[in-house]
Design a protein around this motif. Structure first.
Motif, PDB file in Angstrom:
ATOM      1  N   LEU A 242     -12.034  -4.812 -15.943  1.00 32.14           N
ATOM      2  CA  LEU A 242     -11.382  -4.808 -14.830  1.00 32.14           C
ATOM      3  C   LEU A 242     -10.252  -3.910 -14.973  1.00 32.14           C
ATOM      4  CD1 LEU A 242     -11.677  -8.500 -13.579  1.00 32.14           C
ATOM      5  CD2 LEU A 242     -13.003  -6.456 -12.866  1.00 32.14           C
ATOM      6  N   GLN A 243      -9.972  -3.526 -16.281  1.00 36.41           N
ATOM      7  CA  GLN A 243      -8.818  -2.645 -16.581  1.00 36.41           C
ATOM      8  C   GLN A 243      -7.505  -3.625 -15.946  1.00 36.41           C
ATOM      9  OE1 GLN A 243      -8.716   1.298 -14.886  1.00 36.41           O
ATOM     10  NE2 GLN A 243     -10.912   1.438 -15.509  1.00 36.41           N
ATOM     11  N   LEU A 244      -7.385  -4.810 -16.488  1.00 33.77           N
ATOM     12  CA  LEU A 244      -6.303  -5.846 -16.423  1.00 33.77           C
ATOM     13  C   LEU A 244      -6.046  -6.498 -17.708  1.00 33.77           C
ATOM     14  CD1 LEU A 244      -7.808  -7.654 -13.249  1.00 33.77           C
ATOM     15  CD2 LEU A 244      -5.892  -5.951 -13.144  1.00 33.77           C
ATOM     16  N   GLN A 245      -4.877  -7.213 -17.610  1.00 39.45           N
ATOM     17  CA  GLN A 245      -4.231  -7.763 -18.537  1.00 39.45           C
ATOM     18  C   GLN A 245      -5.033  -9.072 -18.726  1.00 39.45           C
ATOM     19  OE1 GLN A 245      -2.154  -6.809 -21.039  1.00 39.45           O
ATOM     20  NE2 GLN A 245      -2.041  -4.921 -20.074  1.00 39.45           N
ATOM     21  N   PRO A 246      -5.107  -9.779 -19.854  1.00 38.38           N
ATOM     22  CA  PRO A 246      -5.946 -11.065 -19.800  1.00 38.38           C
ATOM     23  C   PRO A 246      -5.142 -12.283 -18.882  1.00 38.38           C
ATOM     24  CG  PRO A 246      -5.692 -10.105 -22.081  1.00 38.38           C
ATOM     25  CD  PRO A 246      -5.059  -9.114 -21.224  1.00 38.38           C
ATOM     26  N   ASP A 247      -3.726 -12.198 -18.969  1.00 39.11           N
ATOM     27  CA  ASP A 247      -3.185 -13.194 -18.105  1.00 39.11           C
ATOM     28  C   ASP A 247      -3.538 -12.848 -16.660  1.00 39.11           C
ATOM     29  OD1 ASP A 247      -1.924 -14.215 -20.322  1.00 39.11           O
ATOM     30  OD2 ASP A 247      -0.019 -13.018 -20.075  1.00 39.11           O
ATOM     31  N   SER A 248      -3.691 -11.600 -16.123  1.00 41.42           N
ATOM     32  CA  SER A 248      -4.173 -11.523 -14.893  1.00 41.42           C
ATOM     33  C   SER A 248      -5.518 -11.940 -14.553  1.00 41.42           C
ATOM     34  CB  SER A 248      -4.144  -9.835 -14.435  1.00 41.42           C
ATOM     35  OG  SER A 248      -2.906  -9.435 -14.724  1.00 41.42           O
ATOM     36  N   VAL A 249      -6.446 -11.761 -15.511  1.00 43.31           N
ATOM     37  CA  VAL A 249      -7.884 -12.389 -15.500  1.00 43.31           C
ATOM     38  C   VAL A 249      -7.660 -13.634 -15.246  1.00 43.31           C
ATOM     39  CG1 VAL A 249      -9.973 -12.691 -16.911  1.00 43.31           C
ATOM     40  CG2 VAL A 249      -8.852 -10.496 -16.893  1.00 43.31           C
TER      41      VAL A 249
END
Length: 328
Positions: A294-301
């Motif tokens: 998702l091209q996100l940071q793990p915290d965002s996931v």
């Protein structure tokens, strides 16, 4: 009166069996007008015979005349023969030879008639026995045919049952083979999904490494700013894009057909982002892999997971993965 007639019969039979003349005397003492004719006839026959045997044929005449006055044609042939025999003996003993000869001839005629009748009866009995034998044979044949039909029906039923069982067995075999083929096909598609996800992740890892190297080169001033921006744009263009996601989704739907539509129908609050995250989770990807996809940071996931749980109405003690596994 019926009892008296019975007693007289008993006494007559006693005389005939033992020759006891006292029984005849006693029987005569019991006689009265109500005694049946058949019993009186038996007594007169016995008395006539006893008188002849004792040499008193003349005293037998009254008994004989009474017997001859009866309508003998209605009596059984053996009784008529006994009466004619007594008459012949009495008339012979009293010197009336013509009368004696007459009854001797009557006896001969009667015996011939009885013999002829017996022959007829024998013939009739033989015919009856033959008819009985034919009927028995016919019945035996019918029973054999019935047993044969029964066996044929049983064999036919067994054949039909065998065919039905064979057909069911073939259907079950076909069903098992079809199920096995489907399972193998699903397993192949599942492996494709995993391979695709791993390939996409690995590609992103490589591209992220290239971007990191570009940053190091940028810091060293080895190439110009315009060239660095061009390189970064080219790399980012090859990071996971719309087409990669669509290809992955197609493979996923082959393994779990209808998952997306079922999730949306069952839980109308979910968004397209929730569906995408749910697909990655159901495919078995961890938080880091999903973050790269998702091209996100793990915290965002993690935040997106919490939002998905709210949209699915899950409580703190309910598992998100278990719910997703139960769908599709």
């Amino acid at each position: 009166r019926r009892d008296t007639g019975f007693c007289v019969n008993v006494l007559i039979n006693k005389y005939l069996m033992s020759g006891d003349s006292e029984a005849l005397v006693e029987a005569c003492g019991l006689m009265h007008p109500g005694i049946p004719v058949s019993v009186r006839m038996d007594l007169n026959l016995a008395l006539s015979g006893w008188y002849c045997s004792e040499g008193h044929a003349a005293e037998a005449l009254p008994c004989l005349e009474w017997l001859l006055s009866l309508p003998l044609e209605d009596r059984p042939a053996d009784e008529i023969r006994d009466v004619y025999g007594i008459a012949a003996r009495v008339y012979d003993a009293t010197g009336r030879a013509d009368s004696a000869n007459f009854y001797y001839r009557q006896i001969a005629v009667l015996q011939d008639s009885m013999l002829s009748r017996n022959e007829s009866l024998n013939i009739l009995n033989s015919e009856v026995r033959e008819e009985i034998a034919k009927n028995d044979e016919k019945r035996e044949n019918e029973l054999k045919q019935e047993r044969l039909r029964t066996w044929l029906v049983v064999l036919a039923l067994l054949f039909v049952a065998g065919v039905a069982l064979f057909y069911l067995y073939r259907r079950m075999q076909s069903h098992r083979l079809a199920t096995l083929r489907t399972s193998l096909e699903l397993e192949r598609e599942r492996r494709k999904v995993v391979s695709s996800a791993l390939a996409m992740t690995e590609k992103d890892n490589v591209l992220e490494a290239v971007l990191s190297d570009i940053s190091e080169i940028k810091k060293g001033g080895e190439i110009g700013e315009a060239q660095i921006r061009q390189l970064e744009q080219n790399v980012k263009m090859h990071l996971i894009g719309r087409q990669d996601w669509e290809d992955f989704k197609v493979l996923f739907e082959k393994v779990h057909p209808g998952f997306s539509s079922l999730l949306k129908t069952t839980y109308p609050a979910v968004t397209e982002g929730d569906i995408r995250l749910s697909i990655y989770l159901k495919a078995g990807m961890n938080t880091k892999q999903i973050a790269r996809m998702l091209q996100l940071q793990p915290d965002s996931v993690k935040k997106n997971r919490q939002r998905l749980r709210r949209h699915l109405g899950l409580t703190a003690d309910q598992s998100l993965e278990d719910l997703l596994r139960s769908l599709g």
